[in-house]
Design a protein around this motif. Structure first.
Motif, PDB file in Angstrom:
ATOM      1  N   GLY A 193       0.843  -1.198   0.000  1.00 53.13           N
ATOM      2  CA  GLY A 193       0.000   0.000   0.000  1.00 53.13           C
ATOM      3  C   GLY A 193       0.876   1.245   0.000  1.00 53.13           C
ATOM      4  O   GLY A 193       2.058   1.193  -0.333  1.00 53.13           O
ATOM      5  N   ASP A 194       0.313   2.341   0.437  1.00 51.86           N
ATOM      6  CA  ASP A 194       0.981   3.646   0.468  1.00 51.86           C
ATOM      7  C   ASP A 194       2.232   3.587   1.365  1.00 51.86           C
ATOM      8  O   ASP A 194       2.139   3.261   2.544  1.00 51.86           O
ATOM      9  CB  ASP A 194      -0.044   4.654   1.036  1.00 51.86           C
ATOM     10  CG  ASP A 194       0.409   6.084   0.892  1.00 51.86           C
ATOM     11  OD1 ASP A 194      -0.432   6.939   0.579  1.00 51.86           O
ATOM     12  OD2 ASP A 194       1.620   6.344   1.099  1.00 51.86           O
ATOM     13  N   SER A 195       3.393   3.942   0.793  1.00 54.43           N
ATOM     14  CA  SER A 195       4.662   3.784   1.535  1.00 54.43           C
ATOM     15  C   SER A 195       4.691   4.603   2.824  1.00 54.43           C
ATOM     16  O   SER A 195       5.377   4.265   3.777  1.00 54.43           O
ATOM     17  CB  SER A 195       5.846   4.213   0.658  1.00 54.43           C
ATOM     18  OG  SER A 195       5.775   5.615   0.422  1.00 54.43           O
ATOM     19  N   ARG A 196       3.903   5.700   2.864  1.00 52.66           N
ATOM     20  CA  ARG A 196       3.889   6.547   4.076  1.00 52.66           C
ATOM     21  C   ARG A 196       3.348   5.771   5.286  1.00 52.66           C
ATOM     22  O   ARG A 196       3.670   6.090   6.423  1.00 52.66           O
ATOM     23  CB  ARG A 196       3.029   7.792   3.850  1.00 52.66           C
ATOM     24  CG  ARG A 196       3.547   8.760   2.785  1.00 52.66           C
ATOM     25  CD  ARG A 196       2.546   9.852   2.482  1.00 52.66           C
ATOM     26  NE  ARG A 196       1.322   9.256   1.910  1.00 52.66           N
ATOM     27  CZ  ARG A 196       0.210   9.950   1.685  1.00 52.66           C
ATOM     28  NH1 ARG A 196       0.142  11.225   2.010  1.00 52.66           N
ATOM     29  NH2 ARG A 196      -0.856   9.364   1.152  1.00 52.66           N
ATOM     30  N   PHE A 197       2.549   4.743   5.033  1.00 49.16           N
ATOM     31  CA  PHE A 197       1.898   3.995   6.122  1.00 49.16           C
ATOM     32  C   PHE A 197       2.434   2.570   6.209  1.00 49.16           C
ATOM     33  O   PHE A 197       1.925   1.753   6.963  1.00 49.16           O
ATOM     34  CB  PHE A 197       0.372   3.984   5.906  1.00 49.16           C
ATOM     35  CG  PHE A 197      -0.237   5.356   5.896  1.00 49.16           C
ATOM     36  CD1 PHE A 197      -0.244   6.125   4.733  1.00 49.16           C
ATOM     37  CD2 PHE A 197      -0.742   5.921   7.061  1.00 49.16           C
ATOM     38  CE1 PHE A 197      -0.778   7.406   4.731  1.00 49.16           C
ATOM     39  CE2 PHE A 197      -1.278   7.202   7.062  1.00 49.16           C
ATOM     40  CZ  PHE A 197      -1.293   7.945   5.893  1.00 49.16           C
ATOM     41  N   LEU A 198       3.484   2.303   5.431  1.00 47.87           N
ATOM     42  CA  LEU A 198       3.976   0.929   5.311  1.00 47.87           C
ATOM     43  C   LEU A 198       4.878   0.542   6.486  1.00 47.87           C
ATOM     44  O   LEU A 198       5.835   1.261   6.811  1.00 47.87           O
ATOM     45  CB  LEU A 198       4.751   0.806   3.990  1.00 47.87           C
ATOM     46  CG  LEU A 198       5.144  -0.600   3.549  1.00 47.87           C
ATOM     47  CD1 LEU A 198       3.900  -1.419   3.227  1.00 47.87           C
ATOM     48  CD2 LEU A 198       6.056  -0.525   2.335  1.00 47.87           C
ATOM     49  N   ALA A 199       4.592  -0.583   7.086  1.00 47.90           N
ATOM     50  CA  ALA A 199       5.425  -1.066   8.198  1.00 47.90           C
ATOM     51  C   ALA A 199       6.752  -1.581   7.635  1.00 47.90           C
ATOM     52  O   ALA A 199       6.798  -2.129   6.534  1.00 47.90           O
ATOM     53  CB  ALA A 199       4.692  -2.176   8.941  1.00 47.90           C
ATOM     54  N   LEU A 231       3.103  12.725   6.612  1.00 52.03           N
ATOM     55  CA  LEU A 231       4.113  11.681   6.811  1.00 52.03           C
ATOM     56  C   LEU A 231       5.103  11.636   5.645  1.00 52.03           C
ATOM     57  O   LEU A 231       4.719  11.865   4.495  1.00 52.03           O
ATOM     58  CB  LEU A 231       3.419  10.328   6.944  1.00 52.03           C
ATOM     59  CG  LEU A 231       2.436  10.206   8.116  1.00 52.03           C
ATOM     60  CD1 LEU A 231       1.732   8.858   8.052  1.00 52.03           C
ATOM     61  CD2 LEU A 231       3.162  10.364   9.442  1.00 52.03           C
ATOM     62  N   PRO A 232       6.349  11.292   5.933  1.00 49.52           N
ATOM     63  CA  PRO A 232       7.357  11.157   4.872  1.00 49.52           C
ATOM     64  C   PRO A 232       7.133   9.874   4.077  1.00 49.52           C
ATOM     65  O   PRO A 232       6.614   8.880   4.611  1.00 49.52           O
ATOM     66  CB  PRO A 232       8.669  11.084   5.651  1.00 49.52           C
ATOM     67  CG  PRO A 232       8.281  10.462   6.952  1.00 49.52           C
ATOM     68  CD  PRO A 232       6.891  10.974   7.256  1.00 49.52           C
ATOM     69  N   GLN A 233       7.524   9.902   2.795  1.00 46.37           N
ATOM     70  CA  GLN A 233       7.364   8.689   1.976  1.00 46.37           C
ATOM     71  C   GLN A 233       8.612   7.813   2.072  1.00 46.37           C
ATOM     72  O   GLN A 233       8.573   6.624   1.753  1.00 46.37           O
ATOM     73  CB  GLN A 233       7.117   9.078   0.519  1.00 46.37           C
ATOM     74  CG  GLN A 233       5.796   9.814   0.362  1.00 46.37           C
ATOM     75  CD  GLN A 233       5.368   9.905  -1.092  1.00 46.37           C
ATOM     76  OE1 GLN A 233       6.121   9.575  -1.977  1.00 46.37           O
ATOM     77  NE2 GLN A 233       4.139  10.343  -1.329  1.00 46.37           N
ATOM     78  N   ASN A 234       9.709   8.437   2.496  1.00 49.01           N
ATOM     79  CA  ASN A 234      10.981   7.673   2.585  1.00 49.01           C
ATOM     80  C   ASN A 234      11.988   8.515   3.370  1.00 49.01           C
ATOM     81  O   ASN A 234      11.620   9.535   3.948  1.00 49.01           O
ATOM     82  CB  ASN A 234      11.500   7.385   1.171  1.00 49.01           C
ATOM     83  CG  ASN A 234      11.479   8.655   0.331  1.00 49.01           C
ATOM     84  OD1 ASN A 234      11.850   9.717   0.834  1.00 49.01           O
ATOM     85  ND2 ASN A 234      10.964   8.565  -0.887  1.00 49.01           N
ATOM     86  N   GLY A 235      13.230   8.078   3.413  1.00 49.18           N
ATOM     87  CA  GLY A 235      14.288   8.897   4.023  1.00 49.18           C
ATOM     88  C   GLY A 235      14.407   8.718   5.528  1.00 49.18           C
ATOM     89  O   GLY A 235      13.780   7.846   6.128  1.00 49.18           O
ATOM     90  N   LEU A 241      10.305   7.283  12.250  1.00 45.99           N
ATOM     91  CA  LEU A 241       8.927   6.957  12.652  1.00 45.99           C
ATOM     92  C   LEU A 241       8.785   5.465  12.924  1.00 45.99           C
ATOM     93  O   LEU A 241       7.831   5.022  13.576  1.00 45.99           O
ATOM     94  CB  LEU A 241       7.947   7.357  11.536  1.00 45.99           C
ATOM     95  CG  LEU A 241       7.374   8.766  11.644  1.00 45.99           C
ATOM     96  CD1 LEU A 241       6.578   9.120  10.400  1.00 45.99           C
ATOM     97  CD2 LEU A 241       6.497   8.861  12.874  1.00 45.99           C
ATOM     98  N   ARG A 242       9.742   4.690  12.405  1.00 49.47           N
ATOM     99  CA  ARG A 242       9.650   3.232  12.571  1.00 49.47           C
ATOM    100  C   ARG A 242      10.581   2.729  13.656  1.00 49.47           C
ATOM    101  O   ARG A 242      10.842   1.553  13.760  1.00 49.47           O
ATOM    102  CB  ARG A 242       9.875   2.556  11.207  1.00 49.47           C
ATOM    103  CG  ARG A 242       8.630   2.674  10.321  1.00 49.47           C
ATOM    104  CD  ARG A 242       8.931   2.702   8.834  1.00 49.47           C
ATOM    105  NE  ARG A 242       7.669   2.863   8.081  1.00 49.47           N
ATOM    106  CZ  ARG A 242       7.048   4.021   7.916  1.00 49.47           C
ATOM    107  NH1 ARG A 242       7.548   5.142   8.457  1.00 49.47           N
ATOM    108  NH2 ARG A 242       5.916   4.110   7.233  1.00 49.47           N
ATOM    109  N   GLN A 243      11.072   3.697  14.476  1.00 50.63           N
ATOM    110  CA  GLN A 243      11.805   3.335  15.686  1.00 50.63           C
ATOM    111  C   GLN A 243      10.996   3.824  16.881  1.00 50.63           C
ATOM    112  O   GLN A 243      11.516   4.338  17.842  1.00 50.63           O
ATOM    113  CB  GLN A 243      13.204   3.952  15.660  1.00 50.63           C
ATOM    114  CG  GLN A 243      14.171   3.139  14.793  1.00 50.63           C
ATOM    115  CD  GLN A 243      14.970   3.997  13.847  1.00 50.63           C
ATOM    116  OE1 GLN A 243      15.185   5.176  14.108  1.00 50.63           O
ATOM    117  NE2 GLN A 243      15.395   3.429  12.724  1.00 50.63           N
ATOM    118  N   ALA A 244       9.667   3.720  16.714  1.00 53.39           N
ATOM    119  CA  ALA A 244       8.718   4.032  17.793  1.00 53.39           C
ATOM    120  C   ALA A 244       8.919   5.431  18.348  1.00 53.39           C
ATOM    121  O   ALA A 244       8.683   5.691  19.508  1.00 53.39           O
ATOM    122  CB  ALA A 244       8.827   3.010  18.919  1.00 53.39           C
TER     123      ALA A 244
END
Ligand SMILES: Cn1cc(CCO)c2c3c(c(-c4ccccc4Cl)cc21)C(=O)NC3=O
Length: 290
Positions: A193-199, A231-235, A241-244
């Motif tokens: 799905g949308d990379s901004r929300f991708l786990a 939200l960012p799409q990458n970078g 955001l994925r380190q809690a």
């Protein structure tokens, strides 16, 4: 054409309510029952193409997912005039993205009670999808639609304990829509799905906890409703955001809700609460506290 298409003969098209590479969505009245429907028309994808797979998965998912107050209701789907057509429940309140955008223009955002209500309702919809052996994989504000409660009649029963009728006191009902990325939990064919929300784990093609990818996306969705910046799409920020690390918010959330959202964003999918656990989480329960 001499022969009116089923779309033209059965429906009166009121207006276009969405457009994208997929095609367009129209608000329509069905002539026979006088009810409003949201109808998506897309050019028939090439037979055997990935797009055809996506289009078919959406219809299969709707067919498997019967009725639920927090999943957009499917009515019918057919092909004609080189188009594929899907007829869904019309949600009169726009999408959650529309509401977040409107509020942001007035410097407003969802307050804690509304955030809990949003989280509880969408968790109920996700619990239903997940217990049906499916995962959504594209949870985000633009795929959550809003229905305003019919005017409550005086004899309306209060909130029933178990089978929630989906109508909270506020009168706003959130429904999960756009099942275009839905796949089976056991034998997934993941269309990201949308990379901004991708786990993170899904990006690494670890599909061992797919339902928890929906929980992750729901956590970010709630933060956006709480006023977080886009939200960012990458970078680097995407990874932070994925380190809690919760993004900064224009409001102070109470520790219980803030901790719950942080858990939903945990880098370890196994540490995130399931939709079922969220539905009975004390922070979200509607039981009057105390
Ligand atoms: C852009 N857009 C706006 C709306 C109305 C919100 O007030 C909308 C809806 C849907 C959909 C939709 C999404 C994905 C697949 C099929 C449909 Cl009909 C798209 C919608 C849908 O299934 N139900 C809708 O209300």
């Amino acid at each position: 054409a001499l022969m009116l298409s089923r779309y033209e003969s059965e429906f009166l098209e009121l207006g276009r309510i969405g457009v994208g590479e997929f095609g367009a969505v129209y608000s329509c009245v069905k002539r026979l029952d006088g009810c409003m429907y949201a109808i998506k028309r897309l050019r028939r994808p090439l037979a055997g193409s990935a797009n055809e797979q996506l289009a078919l998965k959406e219809v299969y998912a709707h067919a498997v997912l019967g009725h639920h107050p927090h999943v957009v209701q499917y009515y019918s789907a057919w092909a004609e005039d080189d188009h594929m057509i899907i007829q869904n429940e019309y949600c009169d309140g726009g999408s959650l993205l529309d509401v977040i955008t409107e509020k942001k223009e007035q410097g407003e955002f969802f307050r804690e009670p509304e955030l809990r209500d949003l989280l509880l309702q969408v968790s109920m919809g996700l619990k239903y999808i997940h217990t049906s052996g499916l995962v959504h994989l594209d949870i985000k504000p633009s795929n959550i639609f809003i229905c305003h409660r019919p005017s409550a009649s005086t004899d309306e029963a209060g909130d029933s304990e178990e089978e929630d009728d989906g109508y909270p006191s506020s009168g706003v009902v959130f429904k999960i829509g756009d099942l275009g990325h839905v796949t089976s939990t056991s034998s997934p064919q993941v269309e990201e799905g949308d990379s901004r929300f991708l786990a993170c784990e899904v990006l690494r093609e670890d599909y061992t906890h797919l339902p928890k990818a929906d929980i992750f996306a729901l956590g970010l969705t709630v933060l956006l409703a709480a006023g977080a910046a886009p939200l960012p799409q990458n970078g680097d920020e995407w990874h932070r955001l994925r380190q809690a690390e919760l993004p900064s918010l224009p409001q102070e959330l109470t520790a219980p809700l803030s901790n719950l959202i942080q858990m939903m964003l945990d880098p370890d999918p196994a540490a995130r609460p399931s939709a079922s656990a969220l539905c009975k989480h004390p922070v979200l329960c509607r039981e009057r506290s105390g």
